[in-house]
Write a protein that holds these residues in place. Sequence first.
Motif, PDB file in Angstrom:
ATOM      1  N   ALA A   1      -1.491  -3.040 -13.026  1.00 29.56           N
ATOM      2  CA  ALA A   1      -0.138  -2.497 -13.214  1.00 29.56           C
ATOM      3  C   ALA A   1       0.386  -1.938 -11.897  1.00 29.56           C
ATOM      4  CB  ALA A   1      -0.153  -1.417 -14.294  1.00 29.56           C
ATOM      5  N   PHE A   2      -0.475  -1.232 -11.165  1.00 30.29           N
ATOM      6  CA  PHE A   2      -0.078  -0.709  -9.859  1.00 30.29           C
ATOM      7  C   PHE A   2       0.213  -1.853  -8.893  1.00 30.29           C
ATOM      8  CE2 PHE A   2      -0.923   0.710  -5.556  1.00 30.29           C
ATOM      9  CZ  PHE A   2      -0.269   1.934  -5.510  1.00 30.29           C
ATOM     10  N   PHE A   3      -0.677  -2.824  -8.834  1.00 37.88           N
ATOM     11  CA  PHE A   3      -0.543  -3.910  -7.859  1.00 37.88           C
ATOM     12  C   PHE A   3       0.713  -4.737  -8.117  1.00 37.88           C
ATOM     13  CE2 PHE A   3      -1.416  -8.413  -6.802  1.00 37.88           C
ATOM     14  CZ  PHE A   3      -1.532  -8.293  -5.434  1.00 37.88           C
ATOM     15  N   TYR A   4       0.969  -5.112  -9.374  1.00 39.79           N
ATOM     16  CA  TYR A   4       2.068  -6.024  -9.664  1.00 39.79           C
ATOM     17  C   TYR A   4       3.429  -5.328  -9.742  1.00 39.79           C
ATOM     18  CZ  TYR A   4      -1.302  -9.716 -10.761  1.00 39.79           C
ATOM     19  OH  TYR A   4      -2.283 -10.652 -10.677  1.00 39.79           O
ATOM     20  N   LEU A   5       3.475  -4.037 -10.071  1.00 41.21           N
ATOM     21  CA  LEU A   5       4.752  -3.367 -10.291  1.00 41.21           C
ATOM     22  C   LEU A   5       5.277  -2.629  -9.068  1.00 41.21           C
ATOM     23  CD1 LEU A   5       4.243  -1.908 -13.886  1.00 41.21           C
ATOM     24  CD2 LEU A   5       5.420  -4.011 -13.216  1.00 41.21           C
ATOM     25  N   VAL A   6       4.383  -2.045  -8.262  1.00 40.18           N
ATOM     26  CA  VAL A   6       4.824  -1.189  -7.160  1.00 40.18           C
ATOM     27  C   VAL A   6       5.782  -1.889  -6.195  1.00 40.18           C
ATOM     28  CG1 VAL A   6       3.994  -0.048  -5.050  1.00 40.18           C
ATOM     29  CG2 VAL A   6       2.956   0.487  -7.246  1.00 40.18           C
ATOM     30  N   PRO A   7       5.570  -3.158  -5.809  1.00 40.76           N
ATOM     31  CA  PRO A   7       6.514  -3.773  -4.857  1.00 40.76           C
ATOM     32  C   PRO A   7       7.945  -3.880  -5.370  1.00 40.76           C
ATOM     33  CG  PRO A   7       4.486  -5.058  -4.992  1.00 40.76           C
ATOM     34  CD  PRO A   7       4.447  -4.065  -6.106  1.00 40.76           C
ATOM     35  N   TRP A   8       8.140  -3.780  -6.678  1.00 41.87           N
ATOM     36  CA  TRP A   8       9.486  -3.920  -7.226  1.00 41.87           C
ATOM     37  C   TRP A   8      10.251  -2.601  -7.270  1.00 41.87           C
ATOM     38  CZ3 TRP A   8      11.282  -8.709  -7.795  1.00 41.87           C
ATOM     39  CH2 TRP A   8      10.352  -9.745  -7.903  1.00 41.87           C
ATOM     40  N   PHE A   9       9.576  -1.495  -7.046  1.00 41.38           N
ATOM     41  CA  PHE A   9      10.241  -0.202  -7.084  1.00 41.38           C
ATOM     42  C   PHE A   9      10.972   0.055  -5.772  1.00 41.38           C
ATOM     43  CE2 PHE A   9       6.774   1.282 -10.207  1.00 41.38           C
ATOM     44  CZ  PHE A   9       7.504   0.763 -11.265  1.00 41.38           C
ATOM     45  N   GLN A  10      12.130   0.681  -5.864  1.00 41.73           N
ATOM     46  CA  GLN A  10      12.945   0.988  -4.703  1.00 41.73           C
ATOM     47  C   GLN A  10      12.873   2.480  -4.381  1.00 41.73           C
ATOM     48  OE1 GLN A  10      13.409  -2.438  -3.740  1.00 41.73           O
ATOM     49  NE2 GLN A  10      15.273  -1.517  -2.879  1.00 41.73           N
ATOM     50  N   TRP A  11      13.007   2.774  -3.102  1.00 41.70           N
ATOM     51  CA  TRP A  11      13.080   4.162  -2.634  1.00 41.70           C
ATOM     52  C   TRP A  11      14.348   4.268  -1.792  1.00 41.70           C
ATOM     53  CZ3 TRP A  11       9.484   8.119  -3.570  1.00 41.70           C
ATOM     54  CH2 TRP A  11       9.726   9.306  -2.906  1.00 41.70           C
ATOM     55  N   GLY A  12      15.426   4.696  -2.435  1.00 43.57           N
ATOM     56  CA  GLY A  12      16.711   4.691  -1.749  1.00 43.57           C
ATOM     57  C   GLY A  12      17.206   3.267  -1.592  1.00 43.57           C
ATOM     58  N   GLU A  13      17.411   2.849  -0.346  1.00 42.46           N
ATOM     59  CA  GLU A  13      17.932   1.514  -0.065  1.00 42.46           C
ATOM     60  C   GLU A  13      16.848   0.522   0.328  1.00 42.46           C
ATOM     61  OE1 GLU A  13      21.070   0.685  -0.563  1.00 42.46           O
ATOM     62  OE2 GLU A  13      21.485   2.736  -1.223  1.00 42.46           O
TER      63      GLU A  13
ATOM     64  N   THR B   1       2.842 -11.642  -5.140  1.00 43.28           N
ATOM     65  CA  THR B   1       2.886 -10.178  -5.141  1.00 43.28           C
ATOM     66  C   THR B   1       2.236  -9.606  -3.892  1.00 43.28           C
ATOM     67  OG1 THR B   1       2.780 -10.200  -7.562  1.00 43.28           O
ATOM     68  CG2 THR B   1       2.288  -8.114  -6.459  1.00 43.28           C
ATOM     69  N   PHE B   2       1.130 -10.204  -3.475  1.00 45.48           N
ATOM     70  CA  PHE B   2       0.441  -9.719  -2.279  1.00 45.48           C
ATOM     71  C   PHE B   2       1.336  -9.841  -1.042  1.00 45.48           C
ATOM     72  CE2 PHE B   2      -2.290 -10.521   1.434  1.00 45.48           C
ATOM     73  CZ  PHE B   2      -3.030  -9.348   1.434  1.00 45.48           C
ATOM     74  N   VAL B   3       1.973 -10.990  -0.865  1.00 45.80           N
ATOM     75  CA  VAL B   3       2.870 -11.176   0.279  1.00 45.80           C
ATOM     76  C   VAL B   3       4.074 -10.245   0.156  1.00 45.80           C
ATOM     77  CG1 VAL B   3       4.286 -12.856   1.522  1.00 45.80           C
ATOM     78  CG2 VAL B   3       2.082 -13.535   0.582  1.00 45.80           C
ATOM     79  N   GLY B   4       4.441  -9.885  -1.082  1.00 48.84           N
ATOM     80  CA  GLY B   4       5.559  -8.977  -1.297  1.00 48.84           C
ATOM     81  C   GLY B   4       5.331  -7.576  -0.781  1.00 48.84           C
ATOM     82  N   TYR B   5       4.096  -7.239  -0.417  1.00 43.24           N
ATOM     83  CA  TYR B   5       3.831  -5.951   0.228  1.00 43.24           C
ATOM     84  C   TYR B   5       4.138  -6.001   1.731  1.00 43.24           C
ATOM     85  CZ  TYR B   5       1.538  -3.763  -3.774  1.00 43.24           C
ATOM     86  OH  TYR B   5       1.278  -3.184  -4.999  1.00 43.24           O
ATOM     87  N   PHE B   6       4.319  -7.199   2.280  1.00 46.22           N
ATOM     88  CA  PHE B   6       4.562  -7.361   3.715  1.00 46.22           C
ATOM     89  C   PHE B   6       5.952  -7.914   4.012  1.00 46.22           C
ATOM     90  CE2 PHE B   6       0.049  -7.633   2.888  1.00 46.22           C
ATOM     91  CZ  PHE B   6      -0.492  -6.783   3.840  1.00 46.22           C
ATOM     92  N   VAL B   7       6.573  -8.529   3.033  1.00 44.73           N
ATOM     93  CA  VAL B   7       7.945  -9.012   3.128  1.00 44.73           C
ATOM     94  C   VAL B   7       8.681  -8.441   1.918  1.00 44.73           C
ATOM     95  CG1 VAL B   7       9.432 -11.049   3.161  1.00 44.73           C
ATOM     96  CG2 VAL B   7       7.199 -11.127   4.263  1.00 44.73           C
ATOM     97  N   PRO B   8       9.897  -7.916   2.075  1.00 39.46           N
ATOM     98  CA  PRO B   8      10.620  -7.407   0.899  1.00 39.46           C
ATOM     99  C   PRO B   8      10.588  -8.412  -0.239  1.00 39.46           C
ATOM    100  CG  PRO B   8      11.832  -6.880   2.895  1.00 39.46           C
ATOM    101  CD  PRO B   8      10.674  -7.736   3.319  1.00 39.46           C
TER     102      PRO B   8
END
Length: 481
Positions: free
Chosen positions: A59-71, A182-189
């Motif tokens: 849940a942490f791995f797959y969901l965290v990249p989709w959360f936004q912090w401001g812009e 998802t893994f690449v999504g931690y390095f590219v928006p």
Amino acid sequence: MTSEDGRKTPERVIPITPVPATDQTESVSLYEAHKKIYARSIGGVFARWRWLLVFLTQAFFYLVPWFQWGERQMVLFDLGARRFYLFGLVLYPQDFIYLTGLLIISALSLFLFTAVAGRLWCGFACPQTVYTEIFMWIEHKVEGDRSARMRLDRNGWTFEKIWKKSTKQLLWIALSLWTGFTFVGYFVPIRDLGAELLALHGTWQLFWVAFYGFATYGNAGYMREQVCKYMCPYARFQSAMFDKDTLIVSYDPARGEMRGPRNKKLDYKAAGLGDCIDCSLCVQVCPTGIDIRDGLQYECIGCGLCIDACNVVMDKMQYPRGLIRLSTQNGIAQKLTQSQMFKRVLRPRVLLYSSVLIGLCIAMMVSLVGRTPLKVDVVRDRAALSRIVAGGKLENVYRLQIMNATEGVRSYRIGATGLQGLSVVTDPLVEVGPAESKWVSVRLQIPYGSAEPGSHKVMFDIAAREDNARVSEKSVFHVPR
């Protein structure tokens, strides 16, 4: 041969007996063929804990990249821009010390947990274990339980086998590709990554999605326990962190032997039998295929599924639970109670790991709390070390990289000290956007002849107007001869 007194001594001859030739030649293979492990599904306390950790980690791995912090994305390791975004923190390459501290804390945590309770990480949270468990769950749902999978693999290629194998492979591939994405999504928006892949842009992003997906597919779908046995170095050096008071999955031979099948109504004590009925259920549920009754083995990942399986059998036979249990070597040998074993937890090794770990965590937190959200690099202009300008001034030119590590726009005032009459002749105010860096050219001047020839230390003072962020960086002012 001649001895010291001149007498001859008989030579010693090693007799060689020839082996009679035969027509039969025996070949011995130095490599053992891999045997597929058909792990049986089991319920119980440890099985529930494993699935809880699977759910939480994924849940942490797959969901965290989709959360936004401001812009921006909440967690993003932007290698192209050389910035790491962690919630409200913006880290630059100059903050590499924090990554080093995090790796050291992770290693010490692993050492501490291993010294206390064995391979907890391997059995419950390691990505190899987690994804293997998910892939095996898919296999179980599509192909059936252990006996059905074994029967399916033995039989020829029928429509049922082709359909089930194809469905399993499609699900495995889909999960693997989503994991790679998802893994690449931690390095590219990750939102931009999805749009680029749909438009068939971003060749290197597509390569890494496929590469990580293939690694997940191969490791979790086929290699499975072989990664833990032969590839993972942790399995080899774990014994250096174990001692006789480390909690491990243990079989009690004094209680279990002699093992053997029996009728539930049989007085097995009078027959000289132990509590183990030799059902081999503990071997069938083991994801690495070992027999825990043979003692501690480096292949054991400490998942505890054999404990769940054995407890089920003990309940059916109306025997006490705990024939296989979490215990220590001293606990088994000396028949210690749970409280006596837990009292041995606070031993020198554990206290040392704990004290160092707590100290590092405190230092890391203090450093992060007191961290100045401003970074400055000073680079001298190599084109002209020093020059005389109008008004009888001696001038040096510098380039300053000002990095704003906050989420808002900041204005910085540039000052310099260190020499008599030193002044900043460029605009001292610089505005930098949120989480951005900006190169500015700065000219320092002194009256000609006010300093002796040579290199003189000067200090650049950069201060934010909106808060108390302030940084001082040293450089040199060159006065020619």
